[in-house]
Design a protein around this motif. Structure first.
Motif, mmCIF file in Angstrom:
data_model
loop_
_atom_site.group_PDB
_atom_site.id
_atom_site.type_symbol
_atom_site.label_atom_id
_atom_site.label_comp_id
_atom_site.label_asym_id
_atom_site.label_seq_id
_atom_site.Cartn_x
_atom_site.Cartn_y
_atom_site.Cartn_z
ATOM 1 N N LYS A 33 68.380 28.482 -10.415
ATOM 2 C CA LYS A 33 69.015 29.708 -10.922
ATOM 3 C C LYS A 33 68.385 30.919 -10.247
ATOM 4 C CE LYS A 33 70.558 28.132 -15.410
ATOM 5 N NZ LYS A 33 70.470 28.305 -16.849
ATOM 6 N N VAL A 34 67.072 30.858 -10.114
ATOM 7 C CA VAL A 34 66.327 31.898 -9.399
ATOM 8 C C VAL A 34 65.758 31.248 -8.143
ATOM 9 C CG1 VAL A 34 64.365 33.473 -9.522
ATOM 10 C CG2 VAL A 34 65.737 33.051 -11.573
ATOM 11 N N PRO A 35 66.120 31.734 -6.947
ATOM 12 C CA PRO A 35 65.620 31.113 -5.720
ATOM 13 C C PRO A 35 64.087 31.139 -5.653
ATOM 14 C CG PRO A 35 67.321 32.736 -5.218
ATOM 15 C CD PRO A 35 66.996 32.867 -6.669
ATOM 16 N N GLU A 36 63.525 30.033 -5.170
ATOM 17 C CA GLU A 36 62.078 29.948 -4.947
ATOM 18 C C GLU A 36 61.838 29.973 -3.449
ATOM 19 O OE1 GLU A 36 60.026 26.649 -6.651
ATOM 20 O OE2 GLU A 36 60.805 27.050 -8.652
ATOM 21 N N VAL A 37 61.063 30.950 -3.012
ATOM 22 C CA VAL A 37 60.703 31.070 -1.603
ATOM 23 C C VAL A 37 59.291 30.531 -1.449
ATOM 24 C CG1 VAL A 37 60.328 32.661 0.315
ATOM 25 C CG2 VAL A 37 62.148 33.113 -1.348
ATOM 26 N N TRP A 38 59.131 29.544 -0.584
ATOM 27 C CA TRP A 38 57.825 28.962 -0.302
ATOM 28 C C TRP A 38 57.421 29.356 1.111
ATOM 29 C CZ3 TRP A 38 54.755 26.205 -3.621
ATOM 30 C CH2 TRP A 38 55.324 25.870 -4.847
ATOM 31 N N VAL A 39 56.301 30.071 1.217
ATOM 32 C CA VAL A 39 55.724 30.439 2.500
ATOM 33 C C VAL A 39 54.461 29.596 2.649
ATOM 34 C CG1 VAL A 39 54.737 32.296 3.894
ATOM 35 C CG2 VAL A 39 56.674 32.775 2.362
ATOM 36 N N LEU A 40 54.469 28.689 3.618
ATOM 37 C CA LEU A 40 53.362 27.747 3.792
ATOM 38 C C LEU A 40 52.432 28.236 4.892
ATOM 39 C CD1 LEU A 40 55.537 24.539 3.492
ATOM 40 C CD2 LEU A 40 54.243 25.697 1.710
ATOM 41 N N VAL A 41 51.155 28.354 4.526
ATOM 42 C CA VAL A 41 50.150 28.974 5.385
ATOM 43 C C VAL A 41 48.983 28.015 5.567
ATOM 44 C CG1 VAL A 41 48.531 30.916 5.532
ATOM 45 C CG2 VAL A 41 50.799 31.263 4.533
ATOM 46 N N ASP A 42 48.419 27.999 6.767
ATOM 47 C CA ASP A 42 47.227 27.196 7.026
ATOM 48 C C ASP A 42 46.241 28.049 7.807
ATOM 49 O OD1 ASP A 42 45.510 25.017 7.029
ATOM 50 O OD2 ASP A 42 46.974 23.633 7.869
ATOM 51 N N SER A 43 45.082 27.478 8.040
ATOM 52 C CA SER A 43 44.019 28.164 8.761
ATOM 53 C C SER A 43 43.511 27.247 9.862
ATOM 54 C CB SER A 43 42.883 28.494 7.788
ATOM 55 O OG SER A 43 41.712 28.833 8.475
ATOM 56 N N GLU A 44 43.096 27.835 10.971
ATOM 57 C CA GLU A 44 42.599 27.030 12.081
ATOM 58 C C GLU A 44 41.234 26.432 11.799
ATOM 59 O OE1 GLU A 44 43.265 28.316 16.154
ATOM 60 O OE2 GLU A 44 44.441 29.968 15.329
ATOM 61 N N VAL A 63 57.475 43.530 1.430
ATOM 62 C CA VAL A 63 58.459 43.660 2.507
ATOM 63 C C VAL A 63 59.785 43.011 2.100
ATOM 64 C CG1 VAL A 63 58.983 43.156 4.922
ATOM 65 C CG2 VAL A 63 56.650 43.767 4.263
ATOM 66 N N LEU A 64 59.739 41.859 1.447
ATOM 67 C CA LEU A 64 60.976 41.213 0.988
ATOM 68 C C LEU A 64 61.743 42.120 0.030
ATOM 69 C CD1 LEU A 64 59.886 37.502 0.358
ATOM 70 C CD2 LEU A 64 61.189 38.408 2.286
ATOM 71 N N ASP A 65 61.013 42.793 -0.864
ATOM 72 C CA ASP A 65 61.661 43.718 -1.796
ATOM 73 C C ASP A 65 62.280 44.903 -1.058
ATOM 74 O OD1 ASP A 65 60.877 42.071 -3.864
ATOM 75 O OD2 ASP A 65 59.187 43.331 -4.487
ATOM 76 N N ARG A 66 61.558 45.449 -0.089
ATOM 77 C CA ARG A 66 62.055 46.589 0.686
ATOM 78 C C ARG A 66 63.291 46.200 1.499
ATOM 79 N NH1 ARG A 66 57.049 48.018 2.287
ATOM 80 N NH2 ARG A 66 57.261 47.012 4.296
ATOM 81 N N GLU A 67 63.270 45.003 2.071
ATOM 82 C CA GLU A 67 64.390 44.534 2.901
ATOM 83 C C GLU A 67 65.572 44.056 2.053
ATOM 84 O OE1 GLU A 67 64.605 44.278 6.402
ATOM 85 O OE2 GLU A 67 62.770 45.473 6.484
ATOM 86 N N ASP A 68 65.344 43.853 0.764
ATOM 87 C CA ASP A 68 66.388 43.445 -0.183
ATOM 88 C C ASP A 68 67.113 42.174 0.274
ATOM 89 O OD1 ASP A 68 67.619 43.781 -2.634
ATOM 90 O OD2 ASP A 68 69.312 44.881 -1.774
ATOM 91 N N ILE A 69 66.324 41.167 0.648
ATOM 92 C CA ILE A 69 66.894 39.896 1.105
ATOM 93 C C ILE A 69 67.578 39.163 -0.043
ATOM 94 C CG2 ILE A 69 66.288 37.612 2.001
ATOM 95 C CD1 ILE A 69 64.336 38.988 3.836
ATOM 96 N N PHE A 70 66.979 39.245 -1.230
ATOM 97 C CA PHE A 70 67.568 38.620 -2.414
ATOM 98 C C PHE A 70 68.028 39.739 -3.341
ATOM 99 C CE2 PHE A 70 64.436 35.678 -0.732
ATOM 100 C CZ PHE A 70 65.195 34.530 -0.610
ATOM 101 N N PRO A 71 69.347 39.840 -3.567
ATOM 102 C CA PRO A 71 69.864 40.948 -4.373
ATOM 103 C C PRO A 71 69.404 40.894 -5.837
ATOM 104 C CG PRO A 71 71.627 39.419 -3.779
ATOM 105 C CD PRO A 71 70.391 38.963 -3.072
ATOM 106 N N ASN A 72 69.118 39.704 -6.319
ATOM 107 C CA ASN A 72 68.649 39.569 -7.694
ATOM 108 C C ASN A 72 67.207 39.095 -7.678
ATOM 109 O OD1 ASN A 72 71.244 40.242 -8.823
ATOM 110 N ND2 ASN A 72 71.928 38.212 -8.207
ATOM 111 N N GLN A 73 66.815 38.383 -8.689
ATOM 112 C CA GLN A 73 65.448 37.884 -8.770
ATOM 113 C C GLN A 73 65.198 36.743 -7.781
ATOM 114 O OE1 GLN A 73 65.359 36.641 -12.900
ATOM 115 N NE2 GLN A 73 63.884 38.267 -13.336
ATOM 116 N N TYR A 74 63.927 36.582 -7.439
ATOM 117 C CA TYR A 74 63.475 35.433 -6.659
ATOM 118 C C TYR A 74 62.015 35.200 -7.018
ATOM 119 C CZ TYR A 74 60.971 38.650 -3.594
ATOM 120 O OH TYR A 74 60.111 39.589 -3.103
ATOM 121 N N ARG A 75 61.520 34.013 -6.725
ATOM 122 C CA ARG A 75 60.095 33.710 -6.907
ATOM 123 C C ARG A 75 59.493 33.468 -5.544
ATOM 124 N NH1 ARG A 75 60.945 29.251 -10.899
ATOM 125 N NH2 ARG A 75 62.103 30.485 -12.371
ATOM 126 N N LEU A 76 58.328 34.059 -5.311
ATOM 127 C CA LEU A 76 57.629 33.881 -4.051
ATOM 128 C C LEU A 76 56.371 33.065 -4.283
ATOM 129 C CD1 LEU A 76 57.184 34.505 -1.037
ATOM 130 C CD2 LEU A 76 56.074 36.644 -1.760
#
Length: 152
Positions: A33-44, A63-76
């Motif tokens: 219902k609310v998109p989940e955005v997963w940003v996967l990060v690692d370290s060298e 930045v995602l909020d400023r760019e308004d990629i998701f017009p409604n709610q999302y989870r990061l």
């Protein structure tokens, strides 16, 4: 639509994450219902701290909020890729040197699977020490999938 969103999020996240020794592994969107955005990060070199994940999450979210990629709610969610996920960036191999891995690779139009210890990581290949075959050099171009075998 989802592929375009993932591409845009990668463009946003890459310069934020790729500072110091952290790097972007992947971005996924899981639709509920609310998109989940997963940003996967690692370290060298080190494990990424919770403070680092938190700081990255705030910067990316702003930045995602400023760019308004998701017009409604999302989870990061900003997190590590986890052990169950295959290695997808060459930089992950060096970090896992000395660990046991299952490697699926292509050679002479056939697929092979080997399990062994990642002994060496070069610019274009890894050396996998196996019990059966000694040391096998496998080029990054021929690797289909590599998963780290957790120690229990």
């Amino acid at each position: 639509m989802q592929n375009e969103s993932i591409k845009k999020i990668k463009e946003i996240a890459y310069p934020i994450v790729d500072q110091g020794d952290t790097f972007l592994v992947d971005v996924e969107i899981k639709h509920h219902k609310v998109p989940e955005v997963w940003v996967l990060v690692d370290s060298e070199s080190n494990n990424v701290s919770l403070d680092t994940y938190s700081a990255l999450s705030k910067k990316i979210g702003d930045v995602l909020d400023r760019e308004d990629i998701f017009p409604n709610q999302y989870r990061l969610n900003v997190s590590s890729p986890g052990l169950s996920r295959p290695l997808s960036d060459k930089r992950q191999y060096a970090k896992n040197k000395g660990r046991t891995a299952k490697v699926k690779f292509r050679e002479d139009d056939q697929y092979y699977k080997l399990e062994g210890v990642i002994e060496q990581v070069d610019e274009d290949k890894i050396s996998l020490k196996t019990n059966e075959n000694g040391v096998k050099d496998i080029s990054f171009d021929s690797i289909v999938e590599t998963k780290i075998v957790p120690k229990i």
